[in-house]
Design an enzyme around this catalytic site. Structure first.
Site, mmCIF file in Angstrom:
data_model
loop_
_atom_site.group_PDB
_atom_site.id
_atom_site.type_symbol
_atom_site.label_atom_id
_atom_site.label_comp_id
_atom_site.label_asym_id
_atom_site.label_seq_id
_atom_site.Cartn_x
_atom_site.Cartn_y
_atom_site.Cartn_z
ATOM 1 N N ASP A 272 5.055 -19.550 14.459
ATOM 2 C CA ASP A 272 4.066 -18.731 15.166
ATOM 3 C C ASP A 272 4.699 -17.375 15.467
ATOM 4 O OD1 ASP A 272 5.731 -19.115 17.348
ATOM 5 O OD2 ASP A 272 4.366 -20.469 18.415
ATOM 6 N N HIS B 54 8.241 -18.488 17.342
ATOM 7 C CA HIS B 54 9.132 -19.623 17.059
ATOM 8 C C HIS B 54 9.352 -19.899 15.580
ATOM 9 C CE1 HIS B 54 7.191 -20.270 21.029
ATOM 10 N NE2 HIS B 54 8.446 -20.489 21.376
ATOM 11 N N SER C 105 11.552 -23.042 25.128
ATOM 12 C CA SER C 105 10.697 -23.595 24.067
ATOM 13 C C SER C 105 11.453 -23.952 22.797
ATOM 14 C CB SER C 105 9.592 -22.587 23.722
ATOM 15 O OG SER C 105 10.167 -21.375 23.275
#
Ligand SMILES: *[C@@H]1O[C@H](CO)[C@@H](O)[C@H](O)[C@H]1NC(C)=O
Ligand SMILES: *[C@@H]1O[C@H](CO)[C@@H](O)[C@H](O)[C@H]1NC(C)=O
Length: 361
Positions: A325, A328, A40
């Protein structure tokens, strides 16, 4: 070593603004293409095309600071480090996600992103994701098409000048968090060895398919992300997860040194995200960061108990947050990391930065 770090910090202090200017103006040798592998931290939308079990950032408030505020699949409020790095390499932003491309049309430029959020080095890490094994298989297909279209020699030249950006490993280490035995270094070294063994095979596979210029991102202070802090007493960082990540990123750097000696033409720049985050944490204000612990978007304790979904709250001052978040970083953090990766000194960019890597012949 200490002196070197001190010098590096002073260098940084003096020239942070010139990094910014450099990113925009420096004449960096433009690679013919950029290829991206990993999780990610570099996924720019592949997971949007995957089954529902795969983690997705295809909804608000992801992308709130992206042009037109659109969620693209990037796990951040805006751009990722790979977008800034690609930009510095003469490409608008990260190459497009592999799964967004028409399989009947072959586009060799500006490259492809094979990355998939949730994946790890190990095939067993992540559900419904493109594993690293699959990502390398997809790249192998690309190389076959390239060779068929342009011939073996031209394909080899194209690949040897391209940039290969690899950012993976955090999800493997996260998966060991629940079983970490406090302070047990033998256990950590065993985990590191098992993940590193697979990662070595993956780097060799990418090299054997024609890659020569590698930019590899090391794992950061994983114990300090909001999603881990909420599981530690008092919201502190997990020293054991940080220690595991420190051992792993040092092992990856040592592996790259070894491959450099062994493999003909193998060149690399290691982006030491662990050292970069240590730098920011030692003096956050200098980098415009005022919130190190809480997530900007989410709900509950440290805004990290609930996911960043449309009914979650998000902070107005995103440039001042380390984390977007529960897991991240913000675009602000990614921009800083990219500046250090492209133009920074060791230990942040080791042994050379991406600017120098791209200029090498
Ligand atoms: C540390 O980890 C090793 C390997 O996982 C294990 O064999 C050993 O029992 C552990 N030691 C302690 C004190 O928990
Ligand atoms: C958001 O909605 C979900 C259901 O879709 C609910 O479970 C959650 O509690 C809500 N969160 C907030 C912060 O209101």
């Amino acid at each position: 070593m200490e002196k070197l770090q001190q010098a590096a910090t002073i260098f940084l202090f003096l020239s942070l603004t010139s990094f910014l200017a450099n990113l925009l103006t420096a004449a960096v040798a433009t690679p013919p293409a950029v290829f991206v592998f990993g999780d990610s931290t570099v996924d720019v939308g592949n997971n949007n095309f995957l089954p529902s079990g795969a983690p997705k950032a295809d909804h608000p408030h992801y992308g709130v600071d992206f042009p037109d505020h659109i969620p693209t699949g990037r796990f951040s409020n805006g751009l990722l480090a790979v977008d800034f790095v690609a930009h510095a390499a003469g490409i608008h932003r990260s190459p497009p996600p592999f799964l967004s491309l028409d399989p009947n049309v072959f586009y060799p430029r500006p490259g492809v992103s094979f990355a998939s959020a949730g994946c790890g080095v190990l095939d067993t890490t992540g559900t419904d994701v493109l594993t690293m094994t699959q990502q390398i298989k997809d790249f192998s297909t690309f190389v076959g098409d390239l060779t068929a279209a342009e011939g073996a020699q031209a394909a080899a030249a194209f690949l040897s000048k391209s940039l290969f950006y690899v950012s993976v490993g955090s999800n493997d280490l996260f998966s060991f968090f629940p079983v970490l035995i406090p302070g047990n270094s033998t256990q950590k070294d065993e985990i590191v060895a098992s993940v590193l063994f697979q990662f070595e095979g993956q780097l060799r596979s990418i090299y054997n398919l024609g890659a020569r210029k590698f930019a590899v991102v090391g794992t950061g202070q994983l114990g300090c992300i909001p999603g881990i802090r909420i599981r530690v007493l008092g919201g502190a960082c997990s020293p054991d997860l940080n220690d595991l990540s420190l051992r792993y990123k040092n092992a990856v750097r040592a592996l790259l040194d070894l491959l450099f000696v062994e493999l003909e033409g193998f060149k690399f720049s290691f982006s030491d995200f662990f050292e970069m985050t240590s730098l920011v944490q030692s003096d956050p204000q200098q980098y415009g960061i005022t919130e190190l612990a809480a997530a900007c978007c989410g709900s509950g304790s440290l805004n990290a108990e609930g996911p960043c979904i449309p009914n979650a709250t998000y902070c107005p001052d995103r440039k001042q947050y380390f984390s977007w978040d529960a897991i991240h970083p913000t675009q602000a953090l990614y921009r800083l990391a990219a500046e250090l990766s492209v133009n920074g000194p060791p230990p942040f960019a080791y042994p050379i930065n991406i600017h120098t890597l791209l200029q090498s012949t």
